[in-house]
Write an enzyme that holds these catalytic residues in place. Structure first.
Site, PDB file in Angstrom:
ATOM      1  N   VAL A   1       0.846  -1.196   0.000  1.00 28.31           N
ATOM      2  CA  VAL A   1       0.000   0.000   0.000  1.00 28.31           C
ATOM      3  C   VAL A   1       0.878   1.242   0.000  1.00 28.31           C
ATOM      4  O   VAL A   1       1.694   1.451   0.910  1.00 28.31           O
ATOM      5  CB  VAL A   1      -0.934   0.032   1.228  1.00 28.31           C
ATOM      6  CG1 VAL A   1      -1.766   1.324   1.236  1.00 28.31           C
ATOM      7  CG2 VAL A   1      -1.850  -1.191   1.233  1.00 28.31           C
ATOM      8  N   LYS A   2       0.734   2.044  -1.049  1.00 31.39           N
ATOM      9  CA  LYS A   2       1.528   3.263  -1.184  1.00 31.39           C
ATOM     10  C   LYS A   2       0.738   4.437  -0.602  1.00 31.39           C
ATOM     11  O   LYS A   2      -0.421   4.672  -0.954  1.00 31.39           O
ATOM     12  CB  LYS A   2       1.790   3.527  -2.663  1.00 31.39           C
ATOM     13  CG  LYS A   2       3.206   3.938  -3.011  1.00 31.39           C
ATOM     14  CD  LYS A   2       3.265   4.228  -4.481  1.00 31.39           C
ATOM     15  CE  LYS A   2       4.652   4.280  -4.993  1.00 31.39           C
ATOM     16  NZ  LYS A   2       4.677   4.691  -6.408  1.00 31.39           N
ATOM     17  N   ILE A   3       1.383   5.145   0.354  1.00 27.54           N
ATOM     18  CA  ILE A   3       0.709   6.248   1.044  1.00 27.54           C
ATOM     19  C   ILE A   3       1.584   7.498   0.965  1.00 27.54           C
ATOM     20  O   ILE A   3       2.789   7.425   1.241  1.00 27.54           O
ATOM     21  CB  ILE A   3       0.444   5.877   2.523  1.00 27.54           C
ATOM     22  CG1 ILE A   3      -0.497   4.662   2.610  1.00 27.54           C
ATOM     23  CG2 ILE A   3      -0.140   7.073   3.276  1.00 27.54           C
ATOM     24  CD1 ILE A   3      -0.726   4.149   4.018  1.00 27.54           C
TER      25      ILE A   3
END
Ligand code: E4P
Length: 223
Positions: A83-85
């Site tokens: 998950v890229k945040i």
């Protein structure tokens, strides 16, 4: 150092994976928009099927609650999803929660302090954007080195993903710096193999072989 491909274009990923050097993929909203994606989940699952490694998928909410909701959804797609945040305060709040059920890639990092804060909040991967800093006259590679120093100082189990890569020289500097991962466009990956002396040398070998192939060629064909 692991090589990831920075694209959502399936043909590029298939070709690059066939070379035996690509271990993961990073996407972002721009890559998804440019790749003509019609079914986001199916496209990401196709990428995962090809690369059989970590694939970064970026949330697009800018509030932590929305980021967490999106992270919960994309993390369900596959254990390979990272998950890229974005490294903003709302992103830190989301990382604090998402770290308990997914691996996080903290993106849009432009300073060592941001990298520290993201790692402290729970990101496993931090992505310093090298070329975007180089493009405005800053030293993007120094940021990579600083991130590595911070993690080494505290013996932190985190990985630096050198991102926003545009040149073979930046990849070479990542290798010398000891970056854990570099994620690069397919064009840059191809450029790593280009050298005129190799082309010239191969032509010389084949020209010389042509002089004797009639007599000796059968040996290569098991005759
Ligand atoms: C990779 O994870 C990044 O999203 C990507 O490299 C963005 O940087 P760029 O658009 O400057 O290449």
């Amino acid at each position: 150092m692991k090589v990831w491909l920075d694209t959502a274009v399936l043909d590029e990923i298939r070709e690059a994976v066939s070379w035996g050097v690509v271990r993961g993929v990073t996407t972002n909203p721009t890559h998804i928009a440019n790749a003509g994606v019609t079914d986001f989940r199916a496209h990401i699952l196709e990428i995962i099927e090809i690369v059989q490694g970590p694939v970064s998928v970026e949330v697009v909410s800018t509030d932590w609650q929305g980021m967490v909701r999106e992270a919960e959804e994309i993390a369900r797609w596959s254990p390979h999803v990272v998950v890229k945040i974005p490294t903003i305060i709302e992103g830190l709040k989301a990382m604090k929660i998402v770290k308990d059920f997914a691996t996080i890639n903290a993106t849009l990092i432009f300073s060592p302090n941001q990298a520290y804060m993201a790692a402290a909040a729970g990101a496993h991967y931090v992505s310093p954007f090298v070329n975007r800093l180089d493009a405005i006259g800053h030293d993007g590679m120094q940021l990579v080195r600083d991130c590595l120093t911070i993690f080494r100082n505290y013996n932190w189990d985190r990985e630096v993903v050198a991102a926003s890569i545009r040149t073979s020289l930046q990849v070479y500097e990542c290798l010398l710096a000891g970056s854990h991962i570099v994620t690069m466009p397919f064009s840059v990956l191809k450029g790593l193999m280009d050298h005129p002396m190799t082309e010239i040398g191969l032509k010389m070998f084949l020209d010389d072989w042509a002089r004797v192939s009639a007599a000796l060629g059968d040996a290569l064909r098991g005759r």
